[in-house]
Design an enzyme around this catalytic site. Structure first.
Site, short mmCIF file in Angstrom:
data_model
loop_
_atom_site.label_atom_id
_atom_site.label_comp_id
_atom_site.label_asym_id
_atom_site.label_seq_id
_atom_site.Cartn_x
_atom_site.Cartn_y
_atom_site.Cartn_z
N ARG A 91 -4.92 -8.91 0.90
CA ARG A 91 -3.47 -9.20 0.79
C ARG A 91 -3.15 -10.76 1.19
O ARG A 91 -2.20 -11.22 0.50
CB ARG A 91 -2.92 -8.32 1.93
CG ARG A 91 -1.46 -8.04 1.72
CD ARG A 91 -0.62 -7.12 2.67
NE ARG A 91 -1.69 -6.26 3.58
CZ ARG A 91 -1.75 -4.85 3.09
NH1 ARG A 91 -0.91 -4.48 2.17
NH2 ARG A 91 -2.42 -4.22 3.61
N TYR A 92 -3.91 -11.36 2.08
CA TYR A 92 -3.66 -12.43 2.28
C TYR A 92 -5.03 -13.45 2.15
O TYR A 92 -6.17 -12.96 1.85
CB TYR A 92 -3.64 -12.53 4.08
CG TYR A 92 -2.65 -11.80 4.62
CD1 TYR A 92 -1.35 -12.00 4.90
CD2 TYR A 92 -3.09 -10.64 5.02
CE1 TYR A 92 -0.53 -11.46 5.30
CE2 TYR A 92 -2.18 -9.66 5.74
CZ TYR A 92 -0.74 -10.15 5.79
OH TYR A 92 -0.02 -9.07 6.30
N ARG A 95 -8.41 -13.44 4.38
CA ARG A 95 -9.27 -12.61 4.87
C ARG A 95 -8.92 -11.30 4.23
O ARG A 95 -8.09 -11.11 3.35
CB ARG A 95 -8.59 -12.30 6.35
CG ARG A 95 -7.21 -12.01 6.30
CD ARG A 95 -6.53 -12.24 7.87
NE ARG A 95 -5.27 -12.27 7.72
CZ ARG A 95 -4.02 -12.98 7.55
NH1 ARG A 95 -4.58 -14.19 6.95
NH2 ARG A 95 -2.97 -12.78 7.87
N CYS A 104 -12.06 9.37 11.20
CA CYS A 104 -11.65 8.82 12.63
C CYS A 104 -12.19 9.91 13.44
O CYS A 104 -12.36 11.01 13.31
CB CYS A 104 -10.14 8.65 12.69
SG CYS A 104 -9.63 7.41 11.47
N CYS A 108 -4.44 10.52 14.58
CA CYS A 108 -3.06 10.03 15.07
C CYS A 108 -1.94 10.76 14.43
O CYS A 108 -2.01 10.58 12.94
CB CYS A 108 -3.01 8.68 15.14
SG CYS A 108 -4.48 7.96 15.82
N CYS A 111 -0.18 8.35 11.92
CA CYS A 111 -1.13 7.47 11.32
C CYS A 111 -0.58 7.00 9.83
O CYS A 111 -0.13 7.64 9.02
CB CYS A 111 -2.36 8.02 10.81
SG CYS A 111 -3.53 7.13 9.80
N ARG A 113 -2.32 5.42 7.57
CA ARG A 113 -2.99 5.71 6.26
C ARG A 113 -3.16 7.20 6.31
O ARG A 113 -4.40 7.82 5.80
CB ARG A 113 -4.16 4.93 6.44
CG ARG A 113 -4.06 3.50 6.34
CD ARG A 113 -5.38 2.79 5.78
NE ARG A 113 -5.21 1.38 5.69
CZ ARG A 113 -5.64 0.40 6.55
NH1 ARG A 113 -6.46 0.65 7.49
NH2 ARG A 113 -5.27 -0.67 6.18
N ASP A 274 5.43 2.68 10.79
CA ASP A 274 5.22 2.45 9.50
C ASP A 274 6.00 3.67 8.86
O ASP A 274 6.24 4.86 9.59
CB ASP A 274 4.04 2.47 8.86
CG ASP A 274 3.18 1.12 9.22
OD1 ASP A 274 4.02 -0.01 9.08
OD2 ASP A 274 2.25 1.13 9.52
N ASP A 311 5.11 -4.10 9.01
CA ASP A 311 4.35 -4.34 7.91
C ASP A 311 5.45 -4.16 6.95
O ASP A 311 6.00 -2.85 6.61
CB ASP A 311 3.36 -3.45 7.82
CG ASP A 311 1.73 -4.14 8.07
OD1 ASP A 311 1.64 -4.86 7.22
OD2 ASP A 311 1.45 -3.82 8.92
N LYS A 318 2.78 -8.82 6.68
CA LYS A 318 3.56 -8.44 7.94
C LYS A 318 4.49 -9.62 8.18
O LYS A 318 4.40 -11.00 7.75
CB LYS A 318 2.23 -8.95 9.16
CG LYS A 318 1.35 -7.66 9.19
CD LYS A 318 0.40 -7.92 10.41
CE LYS A 318 -0.39 -6.64 10.56
NZ LYS A 318 -1.25 -6.43 9.09
S1 SF4 Z 1 -4.14 5.43 13.19
FE1 SF4 Z 1 -5.04 6.51 11.44
S2 SF4 Z 1 -6.80 5.18 10.92
FE2 SF4 Z 1 -6.53 4.51 13.30
S3 SF4 Z 1 -7.37 5.93 14.26
FE3 SF4 Z 1 -5.39 6.77 13.99
S4 SF4 Z 1 -5.85 8.46 12.31
FE4 SF4 Z 1 -7.54 6.95 12.21
#
Ligand code: SF4
Length: 349
Positions: A91-92, A95, A104, A108, A111, A113, A274, A311, A318
């Site tokens: 994206r940048y 990097r 994971c 979360c 999350c 993603r 997000d 984001d 960002k």
């Molecule tokens: S935010 Fe998403 S990618 Fe990061 S640890 Fe939690 S579940 Fe996994």
């Protein structure tokens, strides 16, 4: 509450007393859509008598996740728009993200993603895809930093991590290798000598960005895991998400930032949540976020100040979104706000 293994199903959530038995069917629907995992270390932090427990709120699925709002999107920060080869997000200019794995140790509920991680997610890069990703990095001298994220790269075995860092070590123009992880907090015992050795790429600087959102996550075990990383020469920075019902409180946020600094982790980013699907119950307004971040200025040391970040949806990168403390006046001078909110004049130069 003590559990021996990571909790992954609605039935196990009922058994552990984390959800009411009558909710099991509904929670099965949530778990079918978005992966569930609560590690023993995180389960141990949950107070079953507190219906508003900030740790439970981050990990225990809720039926409200099935409701999506029109502004939410499957790829809220636009990774896919900047993915030239599988596993790379560029994206940048200087990097890239290298997403080697989409698993994971915990999942979360907020999350960003969540449509990509978990058992039904994008999986782990095949050896051929990994070769193509390294060829992409090696062929672009402008890539100064490689950020291992995903998923959580620290779920990979030391052998596989070592393979990645060994390959990065051979690319002259890559100087920084950064890992984004929740492991030191959610599975602190996993951070052992073999893992730490595998994170280091010969001749490069290794950074670990720790994701944690509430000061209670920085347990003595988590702090000890971070100390092992820092003592080995790895630099640590923090990443947190501002979350309704978790850390949307000046005292909690200040406690979190102090816990990072006490652990020798420099607060880095505080993300505005997000627009991930089914996460509207976590979101607060940008004005609320700015007020919380401004409250840190008067409350805690400069070392404890994160950058408040949004984001921009669609993959535009960002933007810093903390409230401005300086305003230009019509006469060319400025009005500057102090940490108590007082306004002061400053000349043009
Ligand atoms: S935010 Fe998403 S990618 Fe990061 S640890 Fe939690 S579940 Fe996994």
């Amino acid at each position: 509450m003590n559990v021996a293994r990571t909790i992954r199903t609605a039935a196990e959530l009922v058994e552990a007393g984390m959800i009411a038995p009558e909710l099991q069917r509904d929670i099965e629907q949530v778990a079918d859509r978005y992966a569930v995992a609560i590690s023993p270390a995180m389960a141990a932090l949950i107070d079953p008598d507190d219906p508003h427990d900030p740790i439970a709120r981050q990990f225990v699925p809720d039926v409200v996740e099935l409701a999506t709002t029109p502004e939410e999107r499957a790829d809220p920060i636009g990774d896919l728009a900047h993915s030239p080869v599988e596993g790379i997000v560029h994206r940048y200019p200087d990097r890239v993200l290298l997403k080697a794995v989409h698993v994971c140790p915990v999942y979360c509920r907020f999350c960003f993603r969540r449509e990509m991680v978990g058992p039904q997610g994008l999986g782990t890069l095949s050896p051929e895809a990994m070769d193509a990703a390294f060829a992409y990095i090696a062929g672009r001298p402008e890539i100064w930093e490689v950020i291992l994220t995903g998923g959580d790269p620290l779920v990979l075995s030391p052998r596989r991590l070592e393979e990645i860092t060994r390959r990065l070590a051979t690319i002259e123009h890559v100087k920084i290798v950064r890992f984004h992880s929740r492991v030191p907090v959610v599975e602190p015992d996993h951070v052992d000598a073999a893992l730490i050795a595998a994170l280091k790429a010969s001749g490069k600087s290794t950074y670990v960005a720790l994701h944690a959102n509430h000061p209670r996550e920085l347990t003595p075990e988590a702090r000890a895991a971070c100390a092992r990383l820092v003592d080995s020469g790895i630099v640590m920075v923090s990443q947190s998400v501002l979350l309704r019902g978790v850390n949307d409180d000046p005292g909690v946020l200040a406690g979190l930032m102090r816990a990072f600094v006490e652990t020798r982790i420099k607060p880095y980013y505080l993300h505005h949540p997000d627009l991930a699907p089914g996460t509207s119950h976590f979101r607060l307004s940008i004005a609320e976020g700015q007020a919380l971040v401004a409250s840190l200025r008067g409350r805690v040391s400069g070392l404890c100040q994160p950058t408040y970040i949004l984001d921009i949806p669609g993959g535009h990168g960002k933007a810093e979104i903390g409230a401005a403390t300086i305003r230009e006046r019509e006469d060319g001078g400025f009005t500057v706000a102090d940490f108590r909110g007082g306004q002061h004049l400053y000349p043009p130069k």
